[in-house]
Design a protein around this motif. Structure first.
Motif, PDB file in Angstrom:
ATOM      1  N   HIS A  19     -25.808 -35.861   5.950  1.00 53.60           N
ATOM      2  CA  HIS A  19     -26.269 -34.925   6.973  1.00 53.60           C
ATOM      3  C   HIS A  19     -27.378 -35.599   7.784  1.00 53.60           C
ATOM      4  CE1 HIS A  19     -23.933 -31.830   4.969  1.00 53.60           C
ATOM      5  NE2 HIS A  19     -24.526 -32.152   3.831  1.00 53.60           N
ATOM      6  N   GLN A  20     -27.702 -35.037   8.934  1.00 52.30           N
ATOM      7  CA  GLN A  20     -28.729 -35.612   9.793  1.00 52.30           C
ATOM      8  C   GLN A  20     -30.072 -35.675   9.062  1.00 52.30           C
ATOM      9  OE1 GLN A  20     -29.970 -32.682  13.058  1.00 52.30           O
ATOM     10  NE2 GLN A  20     -27.948 -31.920  12.474  1.00 52.30           N
ATOM     11  N   PHE A  21     -30.814 -36.726   9.365  1.00 56.68           N
ATOM     12  CA  PHE A  21     -32.103 -36.939   8.710  1.00 56.68           C
ATOM     13  C   PHE A  21     -32.956 -37.836   9.602  1.00 56.68           C
ATOM     14  CE2 PHE A  21     -29.451 -40.460   7.587  1.00 56.68           C
ATOM     15  CZ  PHE A  21     -30.283 -41.550   7.472  1.00 56.68           C
ATOM     16  N   TYR A  22     -34.230 -37.918   9.289  1.00 58.84           N
ATOM     17  CA  TYR A  22     -35.155 -38.743  10.063  1.00 58.84           C
ATOM     18  C   TYR A  22     -35.503 -40.023   9.322  1.00 58.84           C
ATOM     19  CZ  TYR A  22     -36.336 -35.531  13.867  1.00 58.84           C
ATOM     20  OH  TYR A  22     -36.296 -34.754  14.988  1.00 58.84           O
ATOM     21  N   LEU A  26     -34.049 -39.841  14.707  1.00 59.53           N
ATOM     22  CA  LEU A  26     -33.123 -38.890  14.106  1.00 59.53           C
ATOM     23  C   LEU A  26     -31.764 -39.557  13.976  1.00 59.53           C
ATOM     24  CD1 LEU A  26     -32.266 -36.056  13.130  1.00 59.53           C
ATOM     25  CD2 LEU A  26     -31.807 -35.482  15.531  1.00 59.53           C
ATOM     26  N   ILE A  51     -27.868 -38.998  13.027  1.00 59.60           N
ATOM     27  CA  ILE A  51     -26.974 -37.848  12.964  1.00 59.60           C
ATOM     28  C   ILE A  51     -25.517 -38.300  13.015  1.00 59.60           C
ATOM     29  CG2 ILE A  51     -27.136 -37.480  15.469  1.00 59.60           C
ATOM     30  CD1 ILE A  51     -26.949 -34.462  14.868  1.00 59.60           C
ATOM     31  N   ASP A  64     -34.540 -30.963  18.803  1.00 57.70           N
ATOM     32  CA  ASP A  64     -34.502 -32.411  18.632  1.00 57.70           C
ATOM     33  C   ASP A  64     -34.057 -33.152  19.891  1.00 57.70           C
ATOM     34  OD1 ASP A  64     -35.371 -32.499  15.976  1.00 57.70           O
ATOM     35  OD2 ASP A  64     -33.370 -32.023  15.232  1.00 57.70           O
ATOM     36  N   MET A  83     -29.404 -44.182   5.314  1.00 57.85           N
ATOM     37  CA  MET A  83     -30.002 -43.419   4.233  1.00 57.85           C
ATOM     38  C   MET A  83     -30.589 -44.323   3.152  1.00 57.85           C
ATOM     39  SD  MET A  83     -27.320 -40.243   3.729  1.00 57.85           S
ATOM     40  CE  MET A  83     -28.367 -39.356   2.588  1.00 57.85           C
ATOM     41  N   GLN A  99     -33.825 -48.643   5.749  1.00 58.00           N
ATOM     42  CA  GLN A  99     -35.046 -48.091   6.339  1.00 58.00           C
ATOM     43  C   GLN A  99     -36.166 -49.125   6.366  1.00 58.00           C
ATOM     44  OE1 GLN A  99     -35.994 -44.241   4.626  1.00 58.00           O
ATOM     45  NE2 GLN A  99     -33.833 -43.638   4.596  1.00 58.00           N
TER      46      GLN A  99
END
Length: 328
Positions: free
Chosen positions: A128-131, A136, A138, A148, A166, A171
């Motif tokens: 699912h979408q996340f920061y 963001l 998506i 957003d 993710m 990251q």
């Protein structure tokens, strides 16, 4: 398409022997459901970035085997026509024989019918979408919320080449890219996968990017993600091949022409890759690595120094490490 699903309740410690035993009667490709935490070695080898939330391990495991059902209702097992009742009888017989030698737990078997198993898309329930800081991320099957709109948004679908952002290692690389990308940056992304690092570098302002990958699926996944993020086709190209061993790939990539090289790959690959990358980077160029489980940090930093790099920074997230270095 219809399938018969044979689901066995057993113990996590008995998974391997049960799977091996049932393989001998023609049941293959077990789907395993348990709550056993991944070991450090498994995390490194799997490099998984989409997983459901794990509950506390209770020692129970469910093993599911799927057999395709023909139009006449028969099943094909080990090349022979049969039916669910006979397969169930064989499974129970094998499990009863195992009980003599070991504890397999409950050992009950349920048989269900299921249609159109979507092996490729089932994982979407976990993504699912996340920061990632202010970015963001998506997927295509979710909508951008009104609040957003106007933010930096990365539209990403991993396809069959993994890479959603993710995973901690991705990251770590993204945060390093933000520090070093400039409008003049030419970037090389080794093991580009879905193209997430290269595409984000272009969104951060890089001039152009090149990606390499062993998996041919990476080219299509990257192309689709470029289009989803409105990246011009001449800004990012993907080459398929092994840059470590293939001289032709190295020449196609080019020597001493990159300001930044990213390599979010396993530590055991980074070690032989690093001296190759040294030749691709410009003098003063930045080498951003990750995919390093914490107990492999020393092996990577030693390889980086041995290749002639100066280490700029080592960063951490969870059990994972990123090493950023500069070509002298």
């Amino acid at each position: 398409m219809k399938w018969k699903k044979f689901r066995i309740k057993t113990l996590a410690e008995a998974e391997d022997i049960v799977i091996s035993t049932l393989y001998d009667i023609g049941l293959e490709g077990a789907q395993i459901e348990d709550k056993v935490p991944l070991t450090a070695a498994e995390k490194e080898q799997m490099f998984v970035d989409i997983l459901p939330e794990m509950q506390e391990d209770d020692g129970i495991a469910y093993l599911s085997f799927f057999v395709e059902e023909q139009e006449d209702g028969s099943l094909i097992l080990d090349g022979e026509s049969t039916d669910a009742a006979r397969i169930l009888e064989k499974v129970k017989k094998e499990l009863d024989a195992l009980r003599i030698f070991m504890d397999i737990g409950d050992g009950t078997v349920t048989v269900d019918e299921t249609e159109d198993i979507d092996w490729i898309n089932n994982w979407k329930q976990y993504f699912h979408q996340f920061y990632i800081d202010e970015v963001l991320v998506i997927p295509s099957w979710e909508e951008v919320k009104e609040e957003d709109r106007g933010k930096m948004i990365l539209h990403i679908d991993p396809g069959t080449a993994f890479g959603t952002g993710m995973h901690e290692t991705t990251q770590l690389c993204i945060r390093q890219l933000k520090k070093y990308v400039t409008p003049e940056t030419r970037l090389l992304d080794v093991g580009t996968g879905s193209g997430i690092l290269a595409i984000l570098s272009l969104m951060f302002g890089a001039q152009e990017a090149v990606g390499t990958d062993l998996d041919p699926c990476a080219a299509e996944a990257s192309r689709e993600n470029m289009e989803a993020n409105h990246i011009a086709g001449d800004k990012f190209r993907v080459l398929i091949g092994n840059i470590i061993t293939d001289k032709e790939v190295q020449e196609q990539v080019g020597y001493e022409c990159y300001d930044i090289v990213t390599a979010n790959i396993l530590a055991d690959v980074l070690v032989p890759l690093t001296p190759v990358i040294y030749r691709q980077l410009k003098s003063g160029g930045i080498y951003i690595t990750s995919g390093i489980i914490d107990d492999k940090e020393a092996a990577v930093t030693e390889a980086v120094r041995a290749a002639g790099f100066e280490i700029e920074e080592v960063t951490y997230q969870g059990e994972w490490v990123s090493v950023t270095a500069r070509k002298a």
